[in-house]
Design a protein around this motif. Structure first.
Motif: not given
Ligand SMILES: [Zn+2]
Length: 254
Positions: A99-116
C-alpha cells in the motif's frame, strides 16, 4: 539491485533501459499525484495505468515493476471512501505488493483520516506500507505519522520514506524500515553513504523516487558504487540495494 521507490508513470521509456543496463533488476512504482486527483474516477485511471502501461514499458527493457497502490496525501479526491472501499480488491492483483505511497503532507485532519484507514486496510490484509514524509516541517509531521502508526500497524511492515538527519534519531528507535531517497534536491550518494556508515545497513533501503521533480534514474547504482569505493562489504551493499526491500515486499530473487 532494486530501486525501492519510483514513479514510473512520469518517466520516459529510455530511463528503464538505462536502469536495466546499470544492473537494476526491479523497482517499486508507487501511486502519487500526477494529476489533480479530484475524484474516484481520476484515481482509478491513475491506478489502471500503474497496473498496465508502465509494467509493460519497463518489461520491454528487462526491468520488472512491482506496484504500490494507495491515496497519496497530496492526491486525496473528494470521495476517498470510494477508493478505500475498492482497495482490498485492487491489492489482490499479484503485481501489487504494498500500500503506498500514503502518509501526511500538511498533517491536516483529512490527511490523517485517509492515512489511518489505509494503514488499517494494509494491516488487516497483511500488506507492507510505503509512507511519504514531506519536505516541509519534516520532523513535526514525521512524529505525527509515527503516532498514527503506533497501535494501528506493525512497524516492521512499514517503510518511512525520504528520511534525513532531522528525523533519524527518532526513527532509529522504531522497527520501521527507512528509505534513503537519493535525489538531486534531497540527498546525494555521498550523503546517503555517510548515514549508512553511521547507522549501519540493516534498516535502510535505497531509492531514487524519480518523478517529474529533478531526479536521477541511477541513484541506486551510483550510491552502490560509492559504497564499493568506500569499502562497504558485499553483504551490506546487497542489504540496502536489494535484500531488505525484497524481504519486506516478499519479492523473490530472479
Ligand atoms: Zn514518491
Amino acid at each position: 539491485m532494486i530501486d525501492s521507490h519510483i514513479h514510473a508513470d512520469t518517466r520516459p521509456f529510455e530511463d528503464f533501459e538505462l536502469m536495466a543496463v546499470s544492473g537494476i533488476e526491479g523497482a517499486l512504482t508507487c501511486a502519487h499525484d500526477p494529476l489533480e486527483m479530484t475524484s474516484f474516477d481520476v484515481v482509478m485511471a491513475h491506478f489502471r495505468r500503474l497496473l498496465t502501461v508502465d509494467p509493460e514499458r519497463a518489461a520491454r527493457n528487462g526491468l520488472k515493476l512491482h506496484i504500490a497502490l494507495g491515496i497519496h496525501p497530496r492526491a486525496i479526491p473528494h470521495d476517498p471512501e470510494r477508493v478505500i472501499e475498492k482497495l482490498p480488491d485492487l491489492l489482490r492483483n499479484p503485481s501489487v505488493v504494498a500500500v503506498g505511497e500514503v502518509g501526511l503532507e500538511s498533517g491536516s485532519e483529512i490527511e490523517m483520516d485517509v492515512f489511518k484507514v489505509q494503514l488499517k486496510v494494509a494491516d488487516e490484509l497483511g500488506y507492507p506500507v510505503i509512507v511519504h514524509t514531506p519536505r516541509r516541517r519534516k520532523a513535526e509531521i514525521t512524529s505525527q505519522i509515527m503516532d498514527l502508526i503506533d497501535g494501528t500497524m506493525d512497524e516492521s511492515m512499514v517503510v518511512i520514506e525520504h528520511v534525513n538527519r532531522d528525523v533519524l534519531p527518532e526513527l532509529v528507535e522504531t522497527e520501521c524500515m527507512l528509505g534513503l531517497t537519493v535525489q538531486p534536491e534531497k540527498l546525494t550518494p555521498e550523503g546517503a553513504v555517510e548515514i549508512l556508515r553511521e547507522y549501519g545497513t540493516d534498516r535502510f533501503v535505497l531509492n531514487s523516487d524519480m518523478s517529474s521533480a529533478p531526479s536521477d534514474p541511477l541513484s541506486v547504482p551510483r550510491t552502490v558504487q560509492r559504497m564499493k569505493m568506500e569499502g562497504f562489504s558485499r553483504r551490506d551493499i546487497r542489504q540496502v540495494s536489494d535484500g531488505n526491500i525484497r524481504d519486506l515486499l516478499k519479492i523473490s530473487q530472479i
